[in-house]
Design a protein around this motif. Structure first.
Motif, PDB file in Angstrom:
ATOM      1  N   ARG A  79       0.882  -1.269  -0.038  1.00 12.85           N
ATOM      2  CA  ARG A  79      -0.063  -0.061  -0.099  1.00 12.85           C
ATOM      3  C   ARG A  79       0.981   1.201   0.217  1.00 12.85           C
ATOM      4  O   ARG A  79       0.434   2.565  -0.021  1.00 12.85           O
ATOM      5  CB  ARG A  79      -0.937  -0.173   1.166  1.00 12.85           C
ATOM      6  N   GLY A  80       2.159   0.871   0.046  1.00 18.76           N
ATOM      7  CA  GLY A  80       3.033   2.144  -0.101  1.00 18.76           C
ATOM      8  C   GLY A  80       2.906   3.178   1.114  1.00 18.76           C
ATOM      9  O   GLY A  80       2.817   4.268   1.316  1.00 18.76           O
ATOM     10  N   LYS A  81       2.744   2.319   2.576  1.00 18.79           N
ATOM     11  CA  LYS A  81       2.488   3.023   3.880  1.00 18.79           C
ATOM     12  C   LYS A  81       3.391   2.852   4.931  1.00 18.79           C
ATOM     13  O   LYS A  81       4.039   1.570   4.840  1.00 18.79           O
ATOM     14  CB  LYS A  81       1.072   3.073   4.258  1.00 18.79           C
ATOM     15  N   VAL A  82       3.471   3.511   5.892  1.00 22.67           N
ATOM     16  CA  VAL A  82       4.299   3.032   7.152  1.00 22.67           C
ATOM     17  C   VAL A  82       3.478   3.406   8.072  1.00 22.67           C
ATOM     18  O   VAL A  82       2.929   4.571   8.379  1.00 22.67           O
ATOM     19  CB  VAL A  82       5.563   3.671   7.284  1.00 22.67           C
ATOM     20  N   TYR A  83       3.333   2.479   9.241  1.00 18.24           N
ATOM     21  CA  TYR A  83       2.074   2.577  10.289  1.00 18.24           C
ATOM     22  C   TYR A  83       3.411   2.659  11.662  1.00 18.24           C
ATOM     23  O   TYR A  83       3.920   1.920  11.883  1.00 18.24           O
ATOM     24  CB  TYR A  83       1.178   1.538  10.471  1.00 18.24           C
ATOM     25  N   PHE A  84       3.009   3.668  12.303  1.00 19.59           N
ATOM     26  CA  PHE A  84       3.764   3.758  13.800  1.00 19.59           C
ATOM     27  C   PHE A  84       2.760   3.805  14.861  1.00 19.59           C
ATOM     28  O   PHE A  84       1.979   4.743  14.976  1.00 19.59           O
ATOM     29  CB  PHE A  84       4.729   4.896  13.769  1.00 19.59           C
ATOM     30  N   ALA A  85       3.107   2.899  15.692  1.00 25.39           N
ATOM     31  CA  ALA A  85       1.907   2.765  16.802  1.00 25.39           C
ATOM     32  C   ALA A  85       2.805   2.747  18.096  1.00 25.39           C
ATOM     33  O   ALA A  85       4.060   1.931  17.976  1.00 25.39           O
ATOM     34  CB  ALA A  85       1.073   1.872  16.739  1.00 25.39           C
ATOM     35  N   TYR A  86       2.122   3.244  19.289  1.00 21.26           N
ATOM     36  CA  TYR A  86       3.022   3.198  20.725  1.00 21.26           C
ATOM     37  C   TYR A  86       2.142   2.953  21.865  1.00 21.26           C
ATOM     38  O   TYR A  86       0.951   3.858  21.582  1.00 21.26           O
ATOM     39  CB  TYR A  86       4.118   4.114  20.759  1.00 21.26           C
TER      40      TYR A  86
END
Length: 206
Positions: free
Chosen positions: A197-204
């Motif tokens: 999808r051409g994306k980066v997900y960042f979660a914390y």
């Protein structure tokens, strides 16, 4: 004296000093203004410009620093086209032990960067920045880390945030199917690179 009282005392002193400096600065500008005649247009414009810069400068600098901090979470050499979605909340005062933070950010990569990531295939985890072996291929198998779904991961300590409905769907599909890579970081964070999808997900959550 406990740690909290000490920190609050230091902050109070710093705040008073900062306010004093600002007041003295603008009193100096006002004195210069009064010494400048109406015919000295350039000098008066310069005084106004300096005043506006003093007012707006810290806010602009803070916004730039914040954006750079958010973008720095994306592993090199990936390049971001835009921050598609961002929600971060602090539960506490921000500097005390025991404060909690929860956040979720979606980055859309540039077309060139997304194409490059897709071409790396199964080797992508080896060329992303980070320690050797830090990047793992999906689907996620370590359910003990609560990464079977982003919602579960973000709520693992009981500090949920009101993410827009549907925002985590793509991230969940990325971790539950093959073709993506994920890496755990500091502060209870996880970064997911989704070439499809051409994306980066960042979660914390921590």
């Amino acid at each position: 004296m406990n740690f909290a009282a000490f920190v609050l005392g230091v902050l109070a002193i710093c705040t008073v000093l900062a306010i004093t400096v600002v007041i003295l600065f603008f009193l100096g500008l006002r004195r210069l203004w009064r010494r400048t005649g109406p015919e000295q247009v350039v000098r008066r414009r310069l005084i106004i410009a300096v005043g506006l810069l003093a007012i707006m400068g810290p806010s602009v600098a803070s916004k730039i620093a914040e954006r750079n901090h958010v973008l720095a979470r994306v592993p090199e050499p990936l390049e971001v086209a835009e921050i598609e979605y961002r929600l971060e909340e602090l539960f506490g005062v921000g500097f005390m032990p025991g404060d909690n933070e929860t956040g979720f950010v979606v980055y859309r990569l540039t077309d060139e960067s997304a194409d490059w990531a897709r071409k790396q295939g199964s080797k992508l985890g080896e060329v992303l920045s980070g320690e050797k072996g830090a990047w793992r291929a999906t689907p996620v198998g370590d359910t003990q880390q609560h990464l079977s779904s982003l919602e579960e991961y973000l709520e693992q300590y009981g500090f949920a945030i009101p993410i827009e409905k549907g925002r985590t769907d793509e991230a969940n599909r990325a971790v539950q199917s093959g073709g993506s890579f994920y890496s755990y970081g500091r502060g209870g964070s996880v970064t997911i690179v989704d070439p499809t999808r051409g994306k980066v997900y960042f979660a914390y959550a921590g």
